[in-house]
Design an enzyme around this catalytic site. Structure first.
Site: not given
Ligand code: 26Y
Length: 813
Positions: A355, A544-545, A550, A652, A656
């Site tokens: 991701h 979004k976050r 971003k 995503t 929406k």
């Molecule tokens: C390693 C840890 C701290 C960690 C925890 C959560 C690293 C990453 C994440 C979450 C990442 C995330 O939410 N990524 C997003 O995933 C979405 C679904 O695929 C994408 O649409 C988006 O672009 C991406 O930032």
């Protein structure tokens, strides 16, 4: 299901009495909600039992989607809709003088995720059930979900999200399915006949107890399972002897040290959170999940060597990557397979989604930490590494030490979880076409070169039924009345709406629905924030976050620029605009928190300035989550998807907003590219650097933020306002933001993209003046959004990664 209003009322009155021991008119909204939940759970229970027994007796292949996060939101409305009894229940309640909305209000969001990745996992569960795929979720039952965000004096302040205080009506605790997870200790070896056996001794044992939540499919009788694990002390009792001696606190110490494993969700989405507790969490749910898959599998009695025919395990990013060595451990140490047999099964079962390409979000664990906590698992990883290196040299003839070190799992004392995931799986997918290309040609190229057949793209998708049926009933009704209800099961049918492109009365209806949604949101903003906004203004949203990549600060700097223009000329003829922001920052991410403070500071100046005649408003809505998104998105005119090209894997939220008729203001990043391809360039507003240009700058080092600053008076003016005392904050408050932009040379190209963003915003203002032109664009976005339903995404995972068949269930309730 079949249910009459009379039957419902009878059931409900009985349920209220049995669960509250009170008359219905004496009950609270929470009691009414809980009673309704119990009832719905019973309806679902029949279907659930039937689904499970069919899967077992007919020996169908099962998918297990492992994810550290599941952001499911609320269940009640969805479950009622999916059972097809929403209207009956609503009418039944009304005749008892109860407003269903008051009941739905009471439910709290199940917020066990940070953002996109967690919401995607929840949407995938919904889609698996809804298109009849036997697929289940496996994760952690965090006692505290993602923190509650409040804004105090413009700053984000975090409060715990105790979502379980009122109990969770949807879950079943399954004590009889508990398993033991083992940490620490050391490995002893001995010969058992011909076989070298490995045994973990002196370990610390933790009891993993599953809580199951039914995941209902849309009108298809399928109910799959979301299994979330909770950590308990092995006997779930405190140290009684210690307690009797009066050592009250220490008597509970062990219990607490175990329960802490599932206490909190790490509130981070883009920085590797390299903490021992997080590692414990990862192994905890992975080990428990895989053990329980074995327990279920064994009941089928088909022999362990056929495991991969019946089981697929998907890992959502690298967080569950320990599934690979854990599966190996069980196959080797408990099932006594050879390494080769076990490895074949493991790689056939496991598939992995990436991701992110942001280096700081790629998980790495110190080898010493892993070895201490999981000695046997570490041995297995080392053996995987040894054999892999041998293959690189002997099979792929790679000998250059730099090339080899780029591929090692264990390097420089760290274990790289992405490499482990690639080596131990048969499929690696990105989440949008562009992202997958970047993985193949750049970030993971060394692996693509040796395993080209493993790489594939699966563009993300969203729960279209939630974002339309639940979130936007007005639009859902208009669509249904115009083209029928087929889109609920087959959202590509939404394309039929394109026929109404030139139908003025349809466009009027569409405009009216959007307007009504804007009125509702305006009321919400007034009630919650005390800010009055004009529902005829352009509602421009970024939700979004909060993260520098971003680029919420690009947006707010532009708002500052518009404000300067209006101050210079209060009669400037521009359509009124409301800029709405929402999103959480990781608590430890200082600059992101400063961006929140900046948005709120600018908002307080602009919103209180009468001289600009309400032409501009800035609103920050706190505590973004599924529920807030469901209020906001239906009211959006403009969807801000403005990440630095290459950084947003997919996005995503963009899908929406589009589905609810917002026009996307976008860089060519992530799934924005595919949105453009669906709607056509005339129905999206593009700006900014392209991926190749961004990479060029990074490579050749020619980017110079100061140069742009010095040559763009408009931009210079707003950046100066950050630090020259113009804003009502101490002068040094926003220095960190200004420094990132100038002194540290603007890693995310805010300055470079500013002018192009400003022009794009001008185009929006221009187009919006023509109501029909705007509504046509809005219509095109709704009509073309069906392609982004998670139903289709899951269809593609099912056929090309998991190789699983649909199991249609025929059952009458
Ligand atoms: C390693 C840890 C701290 C960690 C925890 C959560 C690293 C990453 C994440 C979450 C990442 C995330 O939410 N990524 C997003 O995933 C979405 C679904 O695929 C994408 O649409 C988006 O672009 C991406 O930032």
């Amino acid at each position: 299901m079949k249910l009459t209003i009379a039957e419902f009322k009878q059931d409900y009155i009985a349920q209220i009495k049995s669960s509250t021991a009170r008359q219905i008119n004496e009950t609270t909204a929470l009691e009414r909600y809980t009673a309704l939940g119990e009832m719905v759970k019973e309806y679902i229970g029949n279907l659930w039992a039937n689904t499970n027994s069919t899967y077992r007796t007919e020996q169908v292949k099962q998918i297990y989607y492992f994810s550290m996060e599941f952001l499911t939101g609320k269940f009640m409305e969805n479950n009622l809709n999916y059972l097809g009894i929403y209207e009956i229940v609503k009418d039944g309640l009304r005749s008892l003088d109860i407003d269903i909305d008051d009941i739905l209000e009471v439910e709290v969001d199940q917020g066990l995720g940070n953002g996109g990745l967690g919401r995607l996992a929840a949407g995938f569960l919904d889609a698996m059930s809804s298109i009849s795929i036997p697929g289940h979720g496996c994760g952690i039952r965090y006692k505290n979900g993602l923190f509650e965000q409040r804004i105090i004096d413009g700053y984000q302040v975090e409060f715990p999200d105790r979502w379980l205080v009122n109990n969770n009506v949807w879950e079943y605790k399954r004590n009889n399915k508990a398993v033991i997870v083992k940490y620490n200790g050391h490995v002893e070896t001995h010969m058992d006949g011909e076989r070298l056996k490995f045994e973990l001794v002196n370990y610390d044992a933790v009891r993993a107890v599953p809580y199951d939540t039914p995941i209902l499919g849309f009108e298809n009788n399928t109910v799959n399972t979301l299994r979330l694990w909770s950590a308990e002390e092995i006997d779930d009792i405190f140290d009684f002897e210690n307690f009797s001696k009066g050592n009250y606190l220490s008597a509970f110490e062990k219990k607490h040290s175990v329960e802490i494993i599932t206490q909190i969700l790490y509130p981070n989405d883009a920085y590797d959170e390299g903490k021992l507790l997080r590692l414990k969490q990862e192994y905890f749910f992975v080990s428990a999940g895989i053990q329980s898959i074995f327990n279920t599998y064994k009941k089928m009695n088909v022999g362990i060597n056929r495991f991969a025919e019946f089981v697929a395990i998907h890992i959502n990013d690298t967080h569950p990557a320990l599934a690979i060595p854990e599966l190996m451990r069980i196959l080797l140490d408990e099932e006594e397979m050879t390494w080769e047999e076990a490895w074949k099964i493991t790689t056939q079962c496991i598939s992995y989604t990436n991701h992110t390409i942001m280096a700081e979000a790629l998980e790495k664990w110190p080898l010493y930490m892993l070895r201490d906590l999981l000695p046997r698992i570490t041995m297995i990883i080392e053996e995987i590494e040894r054999r892999f290196t041998e293959d690189l040299i002997n099979v792929y003839h790679i000998t250059d030490p730099n090339h080899l070190s780029a591929m090692h799992i264990i390097y420089d004392g760290m274990v790289r979880m992405a490499h482990l995931s690639i080596i131990g799986s048969h499929s690696i997918n990105g989440v949008a076409k562009l992202h997958t290309e970047i993985l193949k040609n750049k970030e993971l190229k060394v692996f693509y070169d040796i395993y080209p057949e493993r790489f594939n793209n699966k563009t993300n998708g969203i729960m279209h039924r939630h974002w339309l049926l639940n979130a936007n009933p007005g639009l859902t009704k208009l669509i249904g009345d115009t083209i029928g209800d087929g889109f609920k099961k087959n959202p590509r049918v939404l394309r039929d709406l394109l026929k109404y492109r030139d139908d003025k009365s349809f466009l009027d209806d569409l405009f009216e629905i959007k307007h009504q949604n804007k009125e509702n949101l305006a009321k919400y903003i007034k009630d919650k924030q005390g800010i009055v906004v004009d529902p005829y203004a352009i509602f421009d949203m970024q939700a979004k976050r909060i993260h520098e990549y971003k680029r919420q600060h690009l947006n707010i700097l532009h708002v500052m620029h518009l404000y300067r223009q209006l101050k210079e000329n209060p009669n400037l003829d521009i359509p009124p605009r409301v800029f709405v922001f929402a999103g959480k920052s990781a608590p430890s991410y200082y600059v992101a928190k400063q961006i929140i403070k900046l948005i709120n500071t600018v908002g307080s100046v602009i919103n209180n300035d009468k001289s600009i005649k309400d032409k501009l408003k800035v609103v920050f809505l706190p505590n973004y989550g599924v529920s807030l998104a469901s209020h906001m998105i239906p009211a959006a005119d403009v969807s801000e998807q403005i990440s630095t090209a290459s950084k947003e894997a997919s996005g995503t939220g963009n899908m929406k907003f589009m589905m609810n008729g917002a026009v996307t203001l976008a860089t060519l990043d992530g799934a924005n590219v595919e949105i453009m391809n669906e709607v056509g360039e005339s129905n999206i507003i593009l700006f900014g650097l392209k991926v190749e240009e961004v990479y060029d700058y990074y490579q050749n080092g020619h980017y110079n933020a100061y140069e742009i600053y010095n040559n763009s008076p408009d931009l210079k003016a707003v950046i100066d306002e950050l630090v020259n005392g113009y804003l009502p904050v101490p002068k040094d408050e926003f220095i960190p933001i200004a420094d990132r932009l100038l002194r540290f040379n603007d890693e995310f190209f805010i300055l470079k993209d500013f002018e192009s963003y400003r022009l794009a915003q001008e185009r929006i203002a221009e187009i919006y003046r023509d109501k029909y032109q705007w509504s046509k664009m809005s219509l095109a976005n709704i009509a073309c959004s069906g392609a982004f339903s998670a139903d289709y995404t899951i269809e593609r995972y099912a056929t090309s990664i998991w190789n699983v068949q649909k199991k249609l269930l025929d059952f009458k309730l």
